[in-house]
Design a protein around this motif. Structure first.
Motif, PDB file in Angstrom:
ATOM      1  N   ASP A  94       0.838  -1.197   0.000  1.00 15.81           N
ATOM      2  CA  ASP A  94       0.000   0.000   0.000  1.00 15.81           C
ATOM      3  C   ASP A  94       0.873   1.249   0.000  1.00 15.81           C
ATOM      4  OD1 ASP A  94      -2.216  -1.556   0.053  1.00 15.81           O
ATOM      5  OD2 ASP A  94      -2.814  -1.084   2.108  1.00 15.81           O
TER       6      ASP A  94
ATOM      7  N   HIS B 246       0.361   5.575   0.155  1.00 13.69           N
ATOM      8  CA  HIS B 246      -0.639   6.569   0.531  1.00 13.69           C
ATOM      9  C   HIS B 246      -0.129   7.984   0.253  1.00 13.69           C
ATOM     10  CE1 HIS B 246      -2.542   3.462   3.222  1.00 13.69           C
ATOM     11  NE2 HIS B 246      -1.287   3.077   3.306  1.00 13.69           N
TER      12      HIS B 246
ATOM     13  N   GLN C 161      -4.942   6.121  -1.932  1.00 12.37           N
ATOM     14  CA  GLN C 161      -4.306   4.881  -1.505  1.00 12.37           C
ATOM     15  C   GLN C 161      -4.212   3.935  -2.695  1.00 12.37           C
ATOM     16  OE1 GLN C 161      -6.342   2.784   1.654  1.00 12.37           O
ATOM     17  NE2 GLN C 161      -4.465   1.816   2.338  1.00 12.37           N
TER      18      GLN C 161
ATOM     19  N   HIS D  97      -3.472   0.120  -3.652  1.00 12.37           N
ATOM     20  CA  HIS D  97      -3.323  -1.260  -3.185  1.00 12.37           C
ATOM     21  C   HIS D  97      -2.671  -2.030  -4.335  1.00 12.37           C
ATOM     22  CE1 HIS D  97      -6.080  -0.257   0.094  1.00 12.37           C
ATOM     23  NE2 HIS D  97      -6.878   0.258  -0.819  1.00 12.37           N
TER      24      HIS D  97
ATOM     25  N   GLN E 117       5.542   8.306  -3.238  1.00 15.02           N
ATOM     26  CA  GLN E 117       4.364   9.120  -2.967  1.00 15.02           C
ATOM     27  C   GLN E 117       4.193  10.216  -4.007  1.00 15.02           C
ATOM     28  OE1 GLN E 117       4.324  10.726   0.991  1.00 15.02           O
ATOM     29  NE2 GLN E 117       3.354   8.918   1.856  1.00 15.02           N
TER      30      GLN E 117
END
Length: 312
Positions: free
Chosen positions: A4, A6, A67, A69, A79
């Motif tokens: 994950d 974020h 987010q 996945h 990021q």
């Protein structure tokens, strides 16, 4: 192994969600994306580094939580890359308030800008998706284009891992589309011309002739006029791609706000309604739009929204 990543994005004041919901929810069957009924989150399945991943955007009035996945193939996604992707999808790659500042007092456009304050142009997570969507939408209705898009996803999309918890198909990347052939596309109601153009584009991307993702990195840093011209020329060199397809791709895939969409039938109809005249031809529409450089594509988006035809 699930991975994950974020990030969070702050929204500008008065951000309008109707264009975002119309564009990302344009397919009621939602093979590759799912917009929740409350209008507070989007799940989008896509291929990154050749592996399926689920991108989730959840929002309130001023913030969007992003987010991804993914799988082990995505563990090195930074990021900043995720944020750039989400910002393109939200239409935050340019400051639309600059259009208001420059032309808010224009006799015809000014009142429209005031009525639609907060409009942003949502985009696709990848430039390849924007380009293929533009090709499928050439000279046909939005409903038919959506049907073709659905067929392409069914043909070449990749199911998300069940661990992702979403029964979605990841929108195919260039490598997956390049494995198709004209016959399979024709059997799914693609015209000969669209089938050949889709395959040519996919093959050009996989061979490195069209570095769509590299261009996205450049655009995020700020394109020069020469860079935009190079992109335009490289795209126009492919048979079946004309100025409308190029400028639409630049808008939806890169957030470039100045492509002239004067050939768009809906744009021309909206100009006629705004000026209270008959629908202009493409040449007349181009002249009218030229006064709004460097914001012509954003003006076109306002014209689309004035017709409540924001899905395209």
């Amino acid at each position: 192994m699930m991975v994950d990543t974020h990030c969070e994005i702050e929204l500008p004041a008065h951000y309008r969600w109707q264009e975002f919901a119309a564009f990302h929810g344009r397919d009621g069957q939602g093979l590759a994306e799912c917009l929740d009924q409350e209008g507070r989150s989007l799940h989008k399945a896509l291929l990154l580094q050749g592996e399926p991943a689920c991108l989730q955007l959840s929002w309130d009035e001023r913030h969007v939580a992003v987010q991804l996945h993914g799988t082990a193939a995505h563990q090195h996604l930074e990021q900043a890359e995720l944020q750039a992707m989400a910002r393109r999808m939200l239409g935050l790659a340019y400051p639309p308030q600059a259009l208001d500042a420059a032309h808010g007092r224009h006799p015809e456009l000014g009142p429209l800008l005031a009525r639609q304050a907060g409009l942003h142009v949502p985009g696709t997570p990848t430039p390849f998706e924007a380009l293929t969507w533009a090709i499928m939408g050439q000279q046909i209705s939005v409903a038919v284009a959506i049907s073709l898009r659905r067929k392409l996803i069914a043909l070449a999309g990749v199911p998300l891992d069940q661990a992702a918890g979403e029964p979605l198909l990841a929108y195919p990347d260039a490598a997956r589309v390049a494995r198709l052939d004209v016959e399979s596309l024709r059997a799914n109601h693609f015209s000969q011309a669209k089938a050949q153009t889709l395959l040519a584009v996919a093959q050009a991307v996989t061979s490195g002739q069209l570095p769509l993702d590299d261009w996205a990195v450049q655009s995020a840093a700020g394109w020069s006029a020469d860079q935009v011209q190079e992109v335009e020329q490289r795209l126009l060199a492919i048979k079946g791609i004309g100025p409308w397809t190029v400028n639409y791709t630049l808008l939806r895939g890169y957030g470039w706000p100045d492509g002239s969409l004067h050939g768009d039938v809906a744009v021309r109809r909206a100009i006629g309604l705004l000026l209270q005249k008959t629908k202009p031809d493409a040449a007349e529409a181009r002249i009218w739009l030229d006064q709004f450089q460097p914001w012509r594509a954003l003006v076109a988006a306002h014209l689309w929204a004035s017709l409540s035809n924001t899905a395209f």
